[in-house]
Design an enzyme around this catalytic site. Sequence first.
Site, PDB file in Angstrom:
ATOM      1  CB  SER A 188       9.035   0.158 -18.206  1.00  0.00           C
ATOM      2  OG  SER A 188       9.066   1.458 -18.703  1.00  0.00           O
ATOM      3  CE  LYS A 228       9.589  -1.547 -13.587  1.00  0.00           C
ATOM      4  NZ  LYS A 228       8.778  -2.499 -12.840  1.00  0.00           N
ATOM      5  CG  PHE A 251       5.165   1.459 -25.423  1.00  0.00           C
ATOM      6  CD1 PHE A 251       5.500   0.104 -25.371  1.00  0.00           C
ATOM      7  CD2 PHE A 251       6.022   2.313 -26.091  1.00  0.00           C
ATOM      8  CE1 PHE A 251       6.654  -0.392 -25.990  1.00  0.00           C
ATOM      9  CE2 PHE A 251       7.169   1.838 -26.725  1.00  0.00           C
ATOM     10  CZ  PHE A 251       7.477   0.493 -26.671  1.00  0.00           C
ATOM     11  CE1 TYR A 293       9.759   2.132 -12.994  1.00  0.00           C
ATOM     12  CE2 TYR A 293       9.882   3.063 -15.205  1.00  0.00           C
ATOM     13  CZ  TYR A 293       9.270   2.234 -14.284  1.00  0.00           C
ATOM     14  OH  TYR A 293       8.176   1.498 -14.661  1.00  0.00           O
ATOM     15  CG  ASN A 326       1.798   4.938  -5.722  1.00  0.00           C
ATOM     16  OD1 ASN A 326       1.509   6.037  -5.238  1.00  0.00           O
ATOM     17  ND2 ASN A 326       1.856   4.741  -7.026  1.00  0.00           N
ATOM     18  CG  LEU A 352      -1.960  -1.198   1.236  1.00  0.00           C
ATOM     19  CD1 LEU A 352      -2.893  -1.080   2.450  1.00  0.00           C
ATOM     20  CD2 LEU A 352      -2.792  -1.310  -0.046  1.00  0.00           C
ATOM     21  CG  ASP A 411       8.088  -4.428   1.281  1.00  0.00           C
ATOM     22  OD1 ASP A 411       7.954  -3.202   1.417  1.00  0.00           O
ATOM     23  OD2 ASP A 411       8.888  -4.952   0.472  1.00  0.00           O
ATOM     24  CG  PHE A 457       1.244  -5.726 -11.662  1.00  0.00           C
ATOM     25  CD1 PHE A 457       1.248  -5.191 -12.945  1.00  0.00           C
ATOM     26  CD2 PHE A 457       0.385  -6.784 -11.391  1.00  0.00           C
ATOM     27  CE1 PHE A 457       0.418  -5.708 -13.927  1.00  0.00           C
ATOM     28  CE2 PHE A 457      -0.443  -7.308 -12.369  1.00  0.00           C
ATOM     29  CZ  PHE A 457      -0.424  -6.770 -13.639  1.00  0.00           C
TER      30      PHE A 457
END
Length: 339
Positions: free
Chosen positions: A125, A153, A178, A149, A36, A34, A59, A81
Amino acid sequence: MRKVLVTGGTGYIGSHTAIQLANAGFEVVILDNLSNSSKGVVARIEELSKRQVDFIEGDIRDHELLRNIFSQHTFDSVIHFAGLKAVGESEEQPLRYFDNNVSGSIVLFDEMIKAGVYKLIFSSSATVYGDPGYVCYSENTPLAPINVYGRTKLMVEDILRDLKKSQPKWQIALLRYFNPVGAHESGRIGENPFGVPNNLMPFISQVAIGRRSKLMVYGNDYATPDGTGLRDYIHVEDLAAGHVAALKTLGDVNPFITLNLGTGKPYSVLEMISAFERASGIKIPYEIVGRRAGDLSEYYANADLAKEILGWQAKLGIDRMCADTWCWQKSNPEGYGID
Ligand code: NAD
Ligand code: UDP
């Protein structure tokens, strides 16, 4: 029934995917800290899917918690995710990003191995591509991220490629998203950024609802038709469908897949503003300001491989993206509120 662990499942993309998974007959267990997202999302996922969804607050970096979860449930697969996703913040707090996104993924994969779960979908991503010097990215575009970031990934992708080499029984899909936008057509779930939105679409919709006075358009001097940046926006429902398709496709015939999930059709910032105005009937005040550091002028997906491998392609266009975002925003002006 096949059971899926969905990390980050109360987040934006995870919540839409959880509904489609439940609708497709998968049993869904969500693990989210939680950081975000809101707990209230779980009830809405259950309401929309008419199915019970297990939620565990915790977590992915917590070895013991994961061990307990894997001992209590028999999972067929994991959709991963959970992660931090703000590019600017990742530059300011690199250790936090590497810890959460990379170390967290290592803990998860380690516990998967211990539990004998070898099927995984990972949220990657388009940022893994960096700036190749052309605008239409295929999966073979060189991997050279230009921010922290994106590097988190790519590191996780590299780890998964190495895991597959070391233990061939892994079945892994790396899905490179995208620009996800839009919301469930009911308006009951949608994107709910905490604080000031970084991304274009939630910013526009918060201007429309009156939470912000105007949009800053970051540059109109790019070499694009109207001078503003072009991106490949994809409806989150199409993206969610891509995950269900990937889960069904992963198997002996397709044990490792790396796919772009986009539409292949880019829109400019000004086109997005106009489309949102059409969908909402509200004028969006904006001001042209300087370019945002690190932004590229234009890029979009070559999404042919996803069509070939998954039989999937994005169906929903820019008008639905804006209409569904607006429906969500106007019926939830403050997002999910306080839980
Ligand atoms: P989101 O922030 O809405 O969802 C991520 C969820 O993960 C949140 O609910 C958050 O609370 C949770 N989380 C974060 N760290 C965690 C941890 N250590 N343990 C447990 N839970 C944790 O973001 P989203 O837009 O739904 O993105 C989902 C994934 O897709 C992310 O990995 C993101 O990097 C990736 N992605 C997103 C976009 C985008 O533009 N939205 C584009 C490409 C890739
Ligand atoms: N953008 C903008 N104003 C904003 C947020 C974004 O003009 O408040 C522009 C940004 O420069 C880019 C496009 O909108 O051209 C998409 O930005 P976003 O942050 O949503 O996605 P990303 O840049 O990560 O692809």
